[in-house]
Design a protein around this motif. Sequence first.
Motif, PDB file in Angstrom:
ATOM      1  N   HIS A  97      70.542  49.184  15.356  1.00  0.00           N
ATOM      2  CA  HIS A  97      70.236  47.748  15.702  1.00  0.00           C
ATOM      3  C   HIS A  97      69.211  47.895  16.622  1.00  0.00           C
ATOM      4  O   HIS A  97      69.399  48.618  17.844  1.00  0.00           O
ATOM      5  CB  HIS A  97      71.480  47.021  16.048  1.00  0.00           C
ATOM      6  CG  HIS A  97      71.434  45.475  16.300  1.00  0.00           C
ATOM      7  ND1 HIS A  97      71.064  44.688  15.222  1.00  0.00           N
ATOM      8  CD2 HIS A  97      71.117  44.846  17.125  1.00  0.00           C
ATOM      9  CE1 HIS A  97      70.712  43.520  15.632  1.00  0.00           C
ATOM     10  NE2 HIS A  97      71.058  43.730  17.119  1.00  0.00           N
ATOM     11  N   ILE A  98      68.203  47.013  16.655  1.00  0.00           N
ATOM     12  CA  ILE A  98      67.290  46.998  17.874  1.00  0.00           C
ATOM     13  C   ILE A  98      67.083  45.728  18.339  1.00  0.00           C
ATOM     14  O   ILE A  98      66.770  44.627  17.508  1.00  0.00           O
ATOM     15  CB  ILE A  98      65.889  47.760  17.285  1.00  0.00           C
ATOM     16  CG1 ILE A  98      66.086  48.586  16.435  1.00  0.00           C
ATOM     17  CG2 ILE A  98      64.964  47.748  18.514  1.00  0.00           C
ATOM     18  CD1 ILE A  98      64.761  49.319  16.031  1.00  0.00           C
ATOM     19  N   ASN A  99      67.211  45.486  19.732  1.00  0.00           N
ATOM     20  CA  ASN A  99      67.153  44.096  20.195  1.00  0.00           C
ATOM     21  C   ASN A  99      65.919  43.950  20.937  1.00  0.00           C
ATOM     22  O   ASN A  99      65.311  44.871  21.223  1.00  0.00           O
ATOM     23  CB  ASN A  99      68.544  43.754  21.227  1.00  0.00           C
ATOM     24  CG  ASN A  99      69.715  43.734  20.936  1.00  0.00           C
ATOM     25  OD1 ASN A  99      69.875  43.089  19.599  1.00  0.00           O
ATOM     26  ND2 ASN A  99      70.539  44.230  21.411  1.00  0.00           N
ATOM     27  N   SER A 100      65.240  42.781  20.922  1.00  0.00           N
ATOM     28  CA  SER A 100      63.984  42.555  21.769  1.00  0.00           C
ATOM     29  C   SER A 100      62.986  43.424  21.479  1.00  0.00           C
ATOM     30  O   SER A 100      62.613  43.996  22.185  1.00  0.00           O
ATOM     31  CB  SER A 100      64.455  42.602  23.157  1.00  0.00           C
ATOM     32  OG  SER A 100      65.443  41.545  23.654  1.00  0.00           O
ATOM     33  N   LEU A 101      62.596  43.391  20.121  1.00  0.00           N
ATOM     34  CA  LEU A 101      61.747  44.375  19.641  1.00  0.00           C
ATOM     35  C   LEU A 101      60.405  44.349  20.400  1.00  0.00           C
ATOM     36  O   LEU A 101      60.169  43.008  20.688  1.00  0.00           O
ATOM     37  CB  LEU A 101      61.441  44.226  18.215  1.00  0.00           C
ATOM     38  CG  LEU A 101      62.396  44.924  17.416  1.00  0.00           C
ATOM     39  CD1 LEU A 101      62.611  44.085  15.982  1.00  0.00           C
ATOM     40  CD2 LEU A 101      62.050  46.372  17.239  1.00  0.00           C
ATOM     41  N   GLU A 102      59.736  45.483  20.817  1.00  0.00           N
ATOM     42  CA  GLU A 102      58.421  45.620  21.622  1.00  0.00           C
ATOM     43  C   GLU A 102      57.473  46.448  20.785  1.00  0.00           C
ATOM     44  O   GLU A 102      57.867  46.842  19.596  1.00  0.00           O
ATOM     45  CB  GLU A 102      58.645  46.240  22.909  1.00  0.00           C
ATOM     46  CG  GLU A 102      59.679  45.807  23.675  1.00  0.00           C
ATOM     47  CD  GLU A 102      59.947  46.674  25.026  1.00  0.00           C
ATOM     48  OE1 GLU A 102      59.380  47.658  25.003  1.00  0.00           O
ATOM     49  OE2 GLU A 102      60.773  46.119  25.790  1.00  0.00           O
ATOM     50  N   LEU A 103      56.281  45.882  20.968  1.00  0.00           N
ATOM     51  CA  LEU A 103      55.160  46.445  20.213  1.00  0.00           C
ATOM     52  C   LEU A 103      55.313  48.046  20.015  1.00  0.00           C
ATOM     53  O   LEU A 103      55.010  48.862  18.841  1.00  0.00           O
ATOM     54  CB  LEU A 103      53.792  46.446  20.601  1.00  0.00           C
ATOM     55  CG  LEU A 103      53.490  44.931  20.710  1.00  0.00           C
ATOM     56  CD1 LEU A 103      51.857  44.588  21.420  1.00  0.00           C
ATOM     57  CD2 LEU A 103      53.195  44.291  19.300  1.00  0.00           C
ATOM     58  N   GLY A 104      55.768  48.900  21.011  1.00  0.00           N
ATOM     59  CA  GLY A 104      55.835  50.255  21.021  1.00  0.00           C
ATOM     60  C   GLY A 104      56.910  50.899  20.184  1.00  0.00           C
ATOM     61  O   GLY A 104      57.134  52.240  19.939  1.00  0.00           O
ATOM     62  N   ASP A 105      57.804  49.775  19.663  1.00  0.00           N
ATOM     63  CA  ASP A 105      58.822  50.351  18.817  1.00  0.00           C
ATOM     64  C   ASP A 105      58.498  50.371  17.350  1.00  0.00           C
ATOM     65  O   ASP A 105      59.199  51.203  16.318  1.00  0.00           O
ATOM     66  CB  ASP A 105      59.965  49.199  18.805  1.00  0.00           C
ATOM     67  CG  ASP A 105      60.678  49.095  20.029  1.00  0.00           C
ATOM     68  OD1 ASP A 105      60.938  47.854  20.364  1.00  0.00           O
ATOM     69  OD2 ASP A 105      60.745  49.976  20.746  1.00  0.00           O
ATOM     70  N   SER A 106      57.075  50.057  17.024  1.00  0.00           N
ATOM     71  CA  SER A 106      56.383  50.303  15.868  1.00  0.00           C
ATOM     72  C   SER A 106      56.488  51.668  15.602  1.00  0.00           C
ATOM     73  O   SER A 106      55.839  52.556  16.337  1.00  0.00           O
ATOM     74  CB  SER A 106      55.003  49.698  15.767  1.00  0.00           C
ATOM     75  OG  SER A 106      55.049  48.501  15.974  1.00  0.00           O
ATOM     76  N   ALA A 107      57.009  52.382  14.217  1.00  0.00           N
ATOM     77  CA  ALA A 107      56.938  53.435  14.005  1.00  0.00           C
ATOM     78  C   ALA A 107      57.811  53.849  12.776  1.00  0.00           C
ATOM     79  O   ALA A 107      58.556  52.812  12.343  1.00  0.00           O
ATOM     80  CB  ALA A 107      58.229  54.464  15.128  1.00  0.00           C
ATOM     81  N   VAL A 108      58.158  54.926  12.142  1.00  0.00           N
ATOM     82  CA  VAL A 108      58.911  55.276  11.158  1.00  0.00           C
ATOM     83  C   VAL A 108      60.153  55.894  11.670  1.00  0.00           C
ATOM     84  O   VAL A 108      60.273  56.858  12.501  1.00  0.00           O
ATOM     85  CB  VAL A 108      58.256  56.199   9.980  1.00  0.00           C
ATOM     86  CG1 VAL A 108      58.990  56.413   8.850  1.00  0.00           C
ATOM     87  CG2 VAL A 108      56.866  55.633   9.548  1.00  0.00           C
ATOM     88  N   TYR A 109      61.114  55.380  11.289  1.00  0.00           N
ATOM     89  CA  TYR A 109      62.455  55.688  11.764  1.00  0.00           C
ATOM     90  C   TYR A 109      63.236  56.163  10.324  1.00  0.00           C
ATOM     91  O   TYR A 109      63.263  55.795   9.154  1.00  0.00           O
ATOM     92  CB  TYR A 109      63.450  54.712  12.031  1.00  0.00           C
ATOM     93  CG  TYR A 109      63.055  54.100  13.343  1.00  0.00           C
ATOM     94  CD1 TYR A 109      61.955  53.116  13.456  1.00  0.00           C
ATOM     95  CD2 TYR A 109      63.354  54.434  14.553  1.00  0.00           C
ATOM     96  CE1 TYR A 109      61.327  52.469  14.425  1.00  0.00           C
ATOM     97  CE2 TYR A 109      62.939  53.902  15.756  1.00  0.00           C
ATOM     98  CZ  TYR A 109      61.831  53.086  15.650  1.00  0.00           C
ATOM     99  OH  TYR A 109      61.231  52.516  16.763  1.00  0.00           O
ATOM    100  N   PHE A 110      63.950  57.490  10.610  1.00  0.00           N
ATOM    101  CA  PHE A 110      64.417  58.543   9.530  1.00  0.00           C
ATOM    102  C   PHE A 110      65.961  58.442  10.025  1.00  0.00           C
ATOM    103  O   PHE A 110      66.405  58.871  10.992  1.00  0.00           O
ATOM    104  CB  PHE A 110      63.925  59.805   9.457  1.00  0.00           C
ATOM    105  CG  PHE A 110      62.590  59.591   8.650  1.00  0.00           C
ATOM    106  CD1 PHE A 110      61.541  59.630   9.501  1.00  0.00           C
ATOM    107  CD2 PHE A 110      62.463  59.673   7.574  1.00  0.00           C
ATOM    108  CE1 PHE A 110      60.157  59.707   8.724  1.00  0.00           C
ATOM    109  CE2 PHE A 110      61.313  59.992   6.592  1.00  0.00           C
ATOM    110  CZ  PHE A 110      60.131  59.654   7.286  1.00  0.00           C
ATOM    111  N   CYS A 111      66.833  58.286   8.700  1.00  0.00           N
ATOM    112  CA  CYS A 111      67.938  58.582   8.907  1.00  0.00           C
ATOM    113  C   CYS A 111      68.308  59.958   8.213  1.00  0.00           C
ATOM    114  O   CYS A 111      67.754  60.314   7.436  1.00  0.00           O
ATOM    115  CB  CYS A 111      69.025  57.462   8.021  1.00  0.00           C
ATOM    116  SG  CYS A 111      70.664  57.868   8.159  1.00  0.00           S
ATOM    117  N   ALA A 112      69.622  60.726   8.811  1.00  0.00           N
ATOM    118  CA  ALA A 112      69.735  62.149   8.224  1.00  0.00           C
ATOM    119  C   ALA A 112      71.192  62.357   8.149  1.00  0.00           C
ATOM    120  O   ALA A 112      71.985  61.568   9.035  1.00  0.00           O
ATOM    121  CB  ALA A 112      68.755  63.265   8.762  1.00  0.00           C
TER     122      ALA A 112
END
Lengths: 113, 112
Positions: A77-92
């Motif tokens: 869960h990500i609160n108060s999203l910022e421009l720098g949060d843009s990325a690819v997130y991987f679960c493993a």
Amino acid sequence: DTAVSQTPKYLVTQMGNDKSIKCEQNLGHDTMYWYKQDSKKFLKIMFSYNNKELIINETVPNRFSPKSPDKAHLNLHINSLELGDSAVYFCASTRTPEDTEAFFGQGTRLTVV
Amino acid sequence: ILNVEQSPQSLHVQEGDSTNFTCSFPSSNFYALHWYRWETAKSPEALFVMTLNGDEKKKGRISATLNTKEGYSYLYIKGSQPEDSATYLCAFYISYGQNFVFGPGTRLSVLP
């Protein structure tokens, strides 16, 4: 059947919003992870849970909060999203914290506008 | 800070060529090294798990060697095919229970 599945695959949202990414594994593994692919394409660990207990918490903003309702799920869960949060997130996931062979989800491309 | 390097950063070869690339890692506190194959928009897929100095692993046309004393591993692809095009990542562990550090990857393009 997909071993590690993440949803959604793509997520576009505005700055300031709160969003969640879900991850589920059907491998019976005890340990799950979240990784962020940075701008240089490195995979950097964010969190690790073993049997619903947090075991690794790297230096990430506290706007990011993992939640593990059971050992087969680790949501981000990500609160108060910022421009720098843009990325690819991987679960493993791995069988145990000692196991080194990880199975990855397909990634979630998050774009914050 | 653990530094894992891979070279070259990218590689273009013709179909049928054999190729190899390198993963360099700290030679102290070695626990394991993994090679992953990662195609765009797919999950990284484990190729090899290497734990012992001198390990050689093979899967079809792809093989890997490990030298923990000098801190490097080679990945070899014999007779490259277009379907081998992907990014090849190595991941280095210093012990269990700790996160693994990924290298930046080698992006391989095999031209038909």
